[in-house]
Motif scaffolding. Structure first.
Motif, PDB file in Angstrom:
ATOM      1  N   ASN A 190       1.224  -1.111   0.210  1.00 43.59           N
ATOM      2  CA  ASN A 190      -0.797  -0.145   0.192  1.00 43.59           C
ATOM      3  C   ASN A 190       1.025   1.256   0.257  1.00 43.59           C
ATOM      4  OD1 ASN A 190      -3.217  -1.001   0.156  1.00 43.59           O
ATOM      5  ND2 ASN A 190      -2.646  -0.323   2.128  1.00 43.59           N
TER       6      ASN A 190
ATOM      7  N   LYS B  73       2.026   1.536  -3.683  1.00 39.66           N
ATOM      8  CA  LYS B  73       1.100   2.045  -4.123  1.00 39.66           C
ATOM      9  C   LYS B  73       0.206   3.740  -4.612  1.00 39.66           C
ATOM     10  CE  LYS B  73      -3.118  -0.185  -3.526  1.00 39.66           C
ATOM     11  NZ  LYS B  73      -3.650  -1.844  -4.058  1.00 39.66           N
ATOM     12  N   PHE B  74       0.312   4.176  -2.712  1.00 40.36           N
ATOM     13  CA  PHE B  74      -0.277   5.319  -3.053  1.00 40.36           C
ATOM     14  C   PHE B  74       1.222   6.401  -2.920  1.00 40.36           C
ATOM     15  CE2 PHE B  74      -3.283   1.984  -1.476  1.00 40.36           C
ATOM     16  CZ  PHE B  74      -3.976   2.816  -1.940  1.00 40.36           C
TER      17      PHE B  74
ATOM     18  N   ASP C 276       5.104   6.577   4.964  1.00 44.04           N
ATOM     19  CA  ASP C 276       5.492   6.637   3.765  1.00 44.04           C
ATOM     20  C   ASP C 276       5.382   7.816   3.614  1.00 44.04           C
ATOM     21  OD1 ASP C 276       2.875   7.511   2.484  1.00 44.04           O
ATOM     22  OD2 ASP C 276       1.823   5.307   3.152  1.00 44.04           O
TER      23      ASP C 276
ATOM     24  N   ILE D  41      -3.592  10.228   3.863  1.00 44.12           N
ATOM     25  CA  ILE D  41      -5.797   9.802   3.602  1.00 44.12           C
ATOM     26  C   ILE D  41      -6.011  10.703   4.447  1.00 44.12           C
ATOM     27  CG2 ILE D  41      -6.956   8.444   4.875  1.00 44.12           C
ATOM     28  CD1 ILE D  41      -4.969   6.348   4.972  1.00 44.12           C
TER      29      ILE D  41
ATOM     30  N   ILE E 186     -10.361   3.655   8.075  1.00 44.89           N
ATOM     31  CA  ILE E 186      -9.460   2.845   7.198  1.00 44.89           C
ATOM     32  C   ILE E 186      -9.675   1.546   7.141  1.00 44.89           C
ATOM     33  CG2 ILE E 186      -7.292   3.520   8.177  1.00 44.89           C
ATOM     34  CD1 ILE E 186      -6.626   4.125   5.323  1.00 44.89           C
TER      35      ILE E 186
ATOM     36  N   TRP F  12     -13.626  -0.671   1.804  1.00 45.76           N
ATOM     37  CA  TRP F  12     -12.857   0.547   2.115  1.00 45.76           C
ATOM     38  C   TRP F  12     -12.096   1.167   1.306  1.00 45.76           C
ATOM     39  CZ3 TRP F  12     -10.177   4.822   3.657  1.00 45.76           C
ATOM     40  CH2 TRP F  12     -10.651   5.818   3.573  1.00 45.76           C
ATOM     41  N   GLN F  13     -12.413   2.167   0.649  1.00 50.30           N
ATOM     42  CA  GLN F  13     -11.515   3.025   0.345  1.00 50.30           C
ATOM     43  C   GLN F  13     -11.658   4.291   0.000  1.00 50.30           C
ATOM     44  OE1 GLN F  13     -11.864  -0.183  -3.150  1.00 50.30           O
ATOM     45  NE2 GLN F  13      -9.507  -0.376  -3.160  1.00 50.30           N
ATOM     46  N   ALA F  14     -10.381   5.104  -0.105  1.00 47.67           N
ATOM     47  CA  ALA F  14     -10.281   6.430   0.515  1.00 47.67           C
ATOM     48  C   ALA F  14     -10.794   7.197  -1.144  1.00 47.67           C
ATOM     49  CB  ALA F  14      -9.156   6.983   0.646  1.00 47.67           C
TER      50      ALA F  14
ATOM     51  N   THR G   7      -7.928   3.952  -6.368  1.00 41.66           N
ATOM     52  CA  THR G   7      -7.859   2.841  -6.485  1.00 41.66           C
ATOM     53  C   THR G   7      -8.329   1.723  -7.366  1.00 41.66           C
ATOM     54  OG1 THR G   7      -9.539   2.700  -5.013  1.00 41.66           O
ATOM     55  CG2 THR G   7      -7.846   2.386  -3.823  1.00 41.66           C
TER      56      THR G   7
ATOM     57  N   GLY H 192      -6.632  -3.183  -6.347  1.00 43.22           N
ATOM     58  CA  GLY H 192      -7.285  -3.882  -4.881  1.00 43.22           C
ATOM     59  C   GLY H 192      -8.777  -3.907  -4.539  1.00 43.22           C
ATOM     60  N   ILE H 193      -9.295  -4.533  -3.550  1.00 45.38           N
ATOM     61  CA  ILE H 193     -10.291  -4.250  -3.361  1.00 45.38           C
ATOM     62  C   ILE H 193     -11.310  -3.436  -1.964  1.00 45.38           C
ATOM     63  CG2 ILE H 193     -11.260  -5.493  -5.058  1.00 45.38           C
ATOM     64  CD1 ILE H 193     -11.237  -7.327  -3.114  1.00 45.38           C
ATOM     65  N   GLY H 194     -10.062  -3.344  -1.119  1.00 43.36           N
ATOM     66  CA  GLY H 194     -10.039  -2.743   0.108  1.00 43.36           C
ATOM     67  C   GLY H 194     -10.024  -3.665   1.120  1.00 43.36           C
TER      68      GLY H 194
ATOM     69  N   GLY I 298      -7.490  -5.852   2.198  1.00 38.56           N
ATOM     70  CA  GLY I 298      -5.732  -5.836   2.711  1.00 38.56           C
ATOM     71  C   GLY I 298      -5.874  -4.884   4.553  1.00 38.56           C
ATOM     72  N   LEU I 299      -6.508  -4.182   4.444  1.00 40.11           N
ATOM     73  CA  LEU I 299      -6.144  -3.420   5.703  1.00 40.11           C
ATOM     74  C   LEU I 299      -7.190  -3.746   6.425  1.00 40.11           C
ATOM     75  CD1 LEU I 299      -5.551   0.195   5.041  1.00 40.11           C
ATOM     76  CD2 LEU I 299      -3.989  -1.302   5.978  1.00 40.11           C
TER      77      LEU I 299
ATOM     78  N   SER J  15       1.571   8.980   4.638  1.00 43.31           N
ATOM     79  CA  SER J  15       0.938   7.854   6.196  1.00 43.31           C
ATOM     80  C   SER J  15       2.042   7.529   6.976  1.00 43.31           C
ATOM     81  CB  SER J  15       0.209   6.768   5.781  1.00 43.31           C
ATOM     82  OG  SER J  15      -0.636   7.667   4.378  1.00 43.31           O
TER      83      SER J  15
HETATM   84  P1  ADP Z   1      -7.064  -1.774  -1.205  1.00 42.53           P
HETATM   85  O1  ADP Z   1      -5.587  -1.518  -1.311  1.00 42.53           O
HETATM   86  O2  ADP Z   1      -6.692  -3.516  -2.255  1.00 42.53           O
HETATM   87  O3  ADP Z   1      -8.076  -0.878  -1.529  1.00 42.53           O
HETATM   88  P2  ADP Z   1      -6.483  -1.761   1.303  1.00 42.53           P
HETATM   89  O4  ADP Z   1      -7.191  -2.259   2.975  1.00 42.53           O
HETATM   90  O5  ADP Z   1      -4.946  -1.585   1.979  1.00 42.53           O
HETATM   91  O6  ADP Z   1      -7.261  -2.103   0.536  1.00 42.53           O
HETATM   92  O7  ADP Z   1      -7.111  -0.257   1.972  1.00 42.53           O
HETATM   93  C1  ADP Z   1      -7.550   0.242   2.202  1.00 42.53           C
HETATM   94  C2  ADP Z   1      -8.034   2.343   1.581  1.00 42.53           C
HETATM   95  O8  ADP Z   1      -6.682   2.358   2.485  1.00 42.53           O
HETATM   96  C3  ADP Z   1      -7.087   2.109   0.290  1.00 42.53           C
HETATM   97  O9  ADP Z   1      -7.686   2.119  -1.355  1.00 42.53           O
HETATM   98  C4  ADP Z   1      -6.571   3.800   0.159  1.00 42.53           C
HETATM   99  O10 ADP Z   1      -7.595   4.514   0.368  1.00 42.53           O
HETATM  100  C5  ADP Z   1      -6.237   3.866   1.212  1.00 42.53           C
HETATM  101  N1  ADP Z   1      -4.474   3.452   2.217  1.00 42.53           N
HETATM  102  C6  ADP Z   1      -4.043   2.412   2.102  1.00 42.53           C
HETATM  103  N2  ADP Z   1      -2.910   2.338   3.245  1.00 42.53           N
HETATM  104  C7  ADP Z   1      -3.038   3.500   2.126  1.00 42.53           C
HETATM  105  C8  ADP Z   1      -1.800   3.960   2.043  1.00 42.53           C
HETATM  106  N3  ADP Z   1      -0.368   4.166   2.794  1.00 42.53           N
HETATM  107  N4  ADP Z   1      -1.618   5.837   2.018  1.00 42.53           N
HETATM  108  C9  ADP Z   1      -2.888   6.067   1.090  1.00 42.53           C
HETATM  109  N5  ADP Z   1      -3.952   5.959   1.489  1.00 42.53           N
HETATM  110  C10 ADP Z   1      -3.811   4.200   1.555  1.00 42.53           C
END
Ligand code: ADP
Length: 441
Positions: free
Chosen positions: A342, A345-346, A370, A375, A383, A388-390, A395, A400-402, A404-405, A429
């Motif tokens: 993540n 990726k972000f 990072d 966010i 989160i 859930w995705q910001a 995304t 990704g499908i939200g 992972g976290l 973040s």
């Molecule tokens: P995914 O990455 O599959 O969308 P996650 O549950 O890992 O699902 O993350 C959920 C959302 O949290 C992401 O879509 C993103 O919007 C936000 N996010 C997670 N990690 C970060 C990060 N390091 N920086 C910015 N946004 C983040």
């Protein structure tokens, strides 16, 4: 008798006996005089006693007046309490005719107090409930009281409302029933709240059921998808390895794409499977002793090429005396991979820092920091929620499908640890995991 009048009469008798005594003194007949004097003396004694009695009477009279005033004050107080009580109070006779009513009762029944007095209470019961009301009243005569009798009342203009009645019998000293005292409460809002509560409970049940179906579906679907997916991946990899030289570069590229997409799909399917297991408490940890710094270093290195592709720096700091901990290394790696990928990726410029620290004798800390898009603060609480995705547009671009976290959060909890995030939009973040050094087997 009025004590003033009484003392006036005593005074009159005293004056007359004085007058008699004087007259006797003037009389020549000694014998008669003696007898008379004696009688007068007795009269005087009697008069004295009467005066004492008069004094007592006066005192008693004063006490009585004070008591009467007290009673009047108390009655006034009772009347005010009755009148201004927040609940409706009514007194009826045995036929249910209203004898007394307070303001609240009048307001509840939407009728002025003077109009209420003399009306039968049954007038305020809707037609269809009158029979039941009468039956209850008959039964009430044998009981002393009845609490919280829920009934529908009808105001003068026909408006209906839910009420609760509490009734007590009024009896004379001989125990003869004189009537009833009624406490009337409007319970419309309570009923509405109960109704709302019932529908919320129902919704809750439906929700629980749909969550159950959802996780079950996820488990079944992902399980069913995983098997063919593994064989697609396996055969594509085999194909590429065995017949590498037979393929022209274009075909190799195609097979490599199949493998890449297949791997991506497999990660998603495995995430779904993990999540559904965690939701159903079906996932168990497999704790073993391992070197935390080694694990974090290896995981960071695995992801280094991803960071390099984006020209990001990837730095690891480890500050821990004894790096050996007891935990599920596979699951911890899974959490770390998620946070690191993540972070990469972000983040478009700058880099990612991973830190391992010893917090105290029993706790260790992992941090992934990072310099990415960050966010918004208002969304930080969401989160760790599943799906859930910001920012859906980013995304979607990033994949990704939200899940992972949400999985990371559930896994860390299962490890008796905590995962927290600090972030600001545009300012990067920081994800921080605190873990006990040892989790039980
Ligand atoms: P995914 O990455 O599959 O969308 P996650 O549950 O890992 O699902 O993350 C959920 C959302 O949290 C992401 O879509 C993103 O919007 C936000 N996010 C997670 N990690 C970060 C990060 N390091 N920086 C910015 N946004 C983040």
């Amino acid at each position: 008798m009025n004590p003033e009048k009484f003392s006036q009469q005593i005074e009159e008798v005293r004056q007359r006996s004085q007058f008699l005594e004087n007259r006797v003194g003037e009389s020549p007949r000694l014998q008669d005089n003696l007898l008379l004097l004696q009688a007068i003396e007795e009269l005087r004694t009697a008069l004295e006693e009467l005066r004492v009695a008069e004094e007592e009477l006066r005192e008693q009279n004063e006490q009585l007046t004070t008591a009467n005033q007290q009673v009047a004050i108390e009655r006034q107080r009772y009347q005010e309490l009755f009148d201004f009580a927040p609940d409706g109070y009514l007194v009826t006779n045995t036929e249910g005719k209203i004898l007394e009513a307070n303001r609240a009762a009048a307001a509840l029944l939407n009728l002025s107090k003077s109009f209420l007095i003399g009306k039968p209470l049954i007038n305020f019961i809707p037609e269809q409930e009158r029979r039941a009301f009468r039956t209850q009243l008959i039964q009430l005569s044998d009981k002393e009281r009845m609490q919280e009798w829920e009934i529908c009342l009808q105001q003068r203009k026909g408006h209906l409302f839910d009420a609760s009645l509490s009734v007590t019998t009024v009896r004379d000293r001989q125990g003869k029933l004189l009537g009833w005292r009624w406490l009337v409460r409007d319970i419309t809002s309570r009923k509405q709240a109960e109704e709302k509560m019932r529908s919320i409970q129902l919704q809750n049940l439906e929700l629980q059921e749909s969550v159950r179906i959802k996780t079950h579906m996820m488990a079944v679907v992902s399980h069913e998808l995983r098997t063919p997916l593994n064989s697609i991946l396996g055969f594509s990899q085999l194909l590429l390895r065995r017949y590498y030289n037979l393929f022209v570069p274009e075909l190799r590229d195609m097979i490599e794409r199949i493998i890449r997409s297949g791997k991506h799909l497999l990660t998603l399917v495995e995430n779904m499977l993990d999540f559904s297991r965690l939701e159903r408490d079906k996932l168990e940890l497999n704790p073993q002793e391992f070197n935390l710094v080694e694990l974090v270093t290896a995981t960071t290195e695995e992801l280094r090429c991803l960071a390099e592709q984006k020209n990001l720096t990837l730095i690891l700091h480890a500050n821990i005396e004894n790096p050996r901990i007891l935990n599920d290394s596979v699951r911890l790696r899974q959490v770390l991979v998620n946070l690191l990928s993540n972070a990469i990726k972000f983040t478009d410029t700058g880099g990612v820092i991973v830190e391992v620290q010893q917090l105290n004798q029993d706790k260790v800390m992992l941090m992934v920091k990072d310099t990415g898009i960050g966010i918004p603060e208002s969304q930080l609480t969401n989160i760790f929620q599943e799906f859930w995705q910001a920012d859906k547009s980013t995304t979607r671009k990033q994949g990704g499908i939200g899940l992972g976290l949400a999985i990371a959060d559930k896994l860390v909890r299962l490890m008796h640890g905590t995962i927290t995030v600090e972030s600001n939009l545009g300012a990067g973040s920081t994800f921080r995991i605190e873990l006990p050094r040892q989790i039980s087997h």
